[in-house]
Design a protein around this motif. Sequence first.
Motif, PDB file in Angstrom:
ATOM      1  N   UNK A 204      17.998 -28.261  62.302  1.00  0.00           N
ATOM      2  CA  UNK A 204      17.793 -27.882  63.701  1.00  0.00           C
ATOM      3  C   UNK A 204      17.335 -29.057  64.576  1.00  0.00           C
ATOM      4  N   UNK A 205      16.624 -30.005  63.989  1.00  0.00           N
ATOM      5  CA  UNK A 205      16.083 -31.129  64.760  1.00  0.00           C
ATOM      6  C   UNK A 205      16.250 -32.414  63.952  1.00  0.00           C
ATOM      7  N   UNK A 206      17.471 -32.912  63.846  1.00  0.00           N
ATOM      8  CA  UNK A 206      17.732 -34.052  62.954  1.00  0.00           C
ATOM      9  C   UNK A 206      16.984 -35.321  63.330  1.00  0.00           C
ATOM     10  N   UNK A 207      16.846 -35.592  64.626  1.00  0.00           N
ATOM     11  CA  UNK A 207      16.168 -36.812  65.041  1.00  0.00           C
ATOM     12  C   UNK A 207      14.705 -36.811  64.666  1.00  0.00           C
TER      13      UNK A 207
ATOM     14  N   UNK B 138      15.128 -20.513  56.401  1.00  0.00           N
ATOM     15  CA  UNK B 138      15.394 -21.737  57.160  1.00  0.00           C
ATOM     16  C   UNK B 138      16.741 -22.326  56.750  1.00  0.00           C
ATOM     17  N   UNK B 139      17.461 -22.816  57.717  1.00  0.00           N
ATOM     18  CA  UNK B 139      18.791 -23.369  57.512  1.00  0.00           C
ATOM     19  C   UNK B 139      19.875 -22.504  58.124  1.00  0.00           C
ATOM     20  N   UNK B 140      19.552 -21.220  58.352  1.00  0.00           N
ATOM     21  CA  UNK B 140      20.522 -20.332  58.999  1.00  0.00           C
ATOM     22  C   UNK B 140      20.684 -20.720  60.467  1.00  0.00           C
ATOM     23  N   UNK B 141      21.877 -20.576  60.998  1.00  0.00           N
ATOM     24  CA  UNK B 141      22.118 -20.935  62.400  1.00  0.00           C
ATOM     25  C   UNK B 141      21.352 -20.035  63.357  1.00  0.00           C
ATOM     26  N   UNK B 142      21.062 -18.822  62.919  1.00  0.00           N
ATOM     27  CA  UNK B 142      20.202 -17.923  63.673  1.00  0.00           C
ATOM     28  C   UNK B 142      19.060 -17.502  62.749  1.00  0.00           C
ATOM     29  N   UNK B 143      17.870 -17.955  63.075  1.00  0.00           N
ATOM     30  CA  UNK B 143      16.734 -17.756  62.176  1.00  0.00           C
ATOM     31  C   UNK B 143      15.994 -16.462  62.519  1.00  0.00           C
ATOM     32  N   UNK B 144      15.892 -15.513  61.596  1.00  0.00           N
ATOM     33  CA  UNK B 144      15.075 -14.319  61.825  1.00  0.00           C
ATOM     34  C   UNK B 144      13.605 -14.635  61.541  1.00  0.00           C
ATOM     35  N   UNK B 145      12.816 -14.729  62.595  1.00  0.00           N
ATOM     36  CA  UNK B 145      11.408 -15.055  62.476  1.00  0.00           C
ATOM     37  C   UNK B 145      10.599 -13.760  62.449  1.00  0.00           C
ATOM     38  N   UNK B 146       9.837 -13.559  61.397  1.00  0.00           N
ATOM     39  CA  UNK B 146       9.007 -12.363  61.280  1.00  0.00           C
ATOM     40  C   UNK B 146       7.663 -12.606  61.945  1.00  0.00           C
TER      41      UNK B 146
END
Length: 402
Positions: free
Chosen positions: A387-390, A326-334
């Motif tokens: 990714x979702x600051x608000x 988490x935190x990467x601009x492109x998240x590799x989701x397994x």
Amino acid sequence: MIDLTNPWMRRLTRPDAVLYGEEVGAGPTLLLLHAGGERRQVWRPVIDALVDAGNRCVAYDQRGHGDSDGELRALVPCADDVAAMLDAEPPGCVVVGASLGGLAAMAALGDPATRERVAGLVLVDCVPDLDPHRIRHFLADIGMLGTYPEFIDDALAHVASLRLAITEFGRPILLVRGGAGSPVTDDDVDRLLDLAPQTTVVRIPGAGHLIAREQPAVLAEAIATIATEWPALALLRQLGAGQLDHPGGKLLDHLRRVNRLVTDWSTSQHVRLAALCHAAYGTDGFPDAVLPLDQRTRLRTAIGDEAEILVYRYGACDRSKTYPRLGASQLPLTDRFTGEIITLAAADLADFAVLTIANELDVARTASLTPATRRDIRTLITTLATYAPGAAAQALADPSVS
């Protein structure tokens, strides 16, 4: 992108009429039934907004209107038409009826088999209790009293059966009423609430009786905000989500709370619907699925493809392999179901983060957790703020994650 200018045409053959209609869009299905003296095209601005929000809309010219033939003389044939329209759709659609359309819908729902195919009813300036004197006076004022005299007499004779149908309906109802030009009174609304306490009432002061024509954008917003969740809720109840234990209570209660959080954060309809169903396939932290993966089509029908994909990704996420990245601009989701790696970026990643934040916040608010677990939740939400600051800022301000 769905082409709103090129809907798919529909043809429905009845014993004494042929009804013509059209459908457009993908997602939760709404069957729209127009008022007397109108035709299906009156719904076009409403349909455009609903489809843009992620819905599938079906609208017919009712018998004796527009392209459809047959005669409008009695309520029962109109009700039978509505039942046939519903038989042609997947179970769990929402019926939207304006005036004549609302009367036909209510009459159709008097049949238990038809009720079973419906997730909810939207009445557009229409109630089951029709006061004959007031209705005739209103129709005379708008020049419609002599247009369908046999139908008017017949419909007024069906008030008792319409009341019974609404009493037995047992599913959500939304009454959208007009302002000063509407024949629906406060007493009418009170009687409807007595018959069906599950009714939500929305008033549009700037409209008269023909709300679809006069205030289509506001009408579409009311429907999209309230009624498009009903197919998902109907499916969840059918699958037993209301009886399944979840930390802090029952699963359905948790799903609805997460949905409310996401709605408060003003996200799009597909994220709201995904929030309502986010644990349908189980998750890495909650293994009890209510819907097996070989029945994904049922969820797609209820919430649409885009929302269902988000539900699948949330449920499929292998947290032990995904969260460290988490935190990467492109998240590799397994994918814990298949072992595949799906790369999330941009809007898809933001939607996944909002859903995760809302879920964790509700668990923190309602479940009995150790201080260490609450710290872990706070750390996770802080990381998802990329990714979702608000949504993350609102969650982190909550005492339950402090």
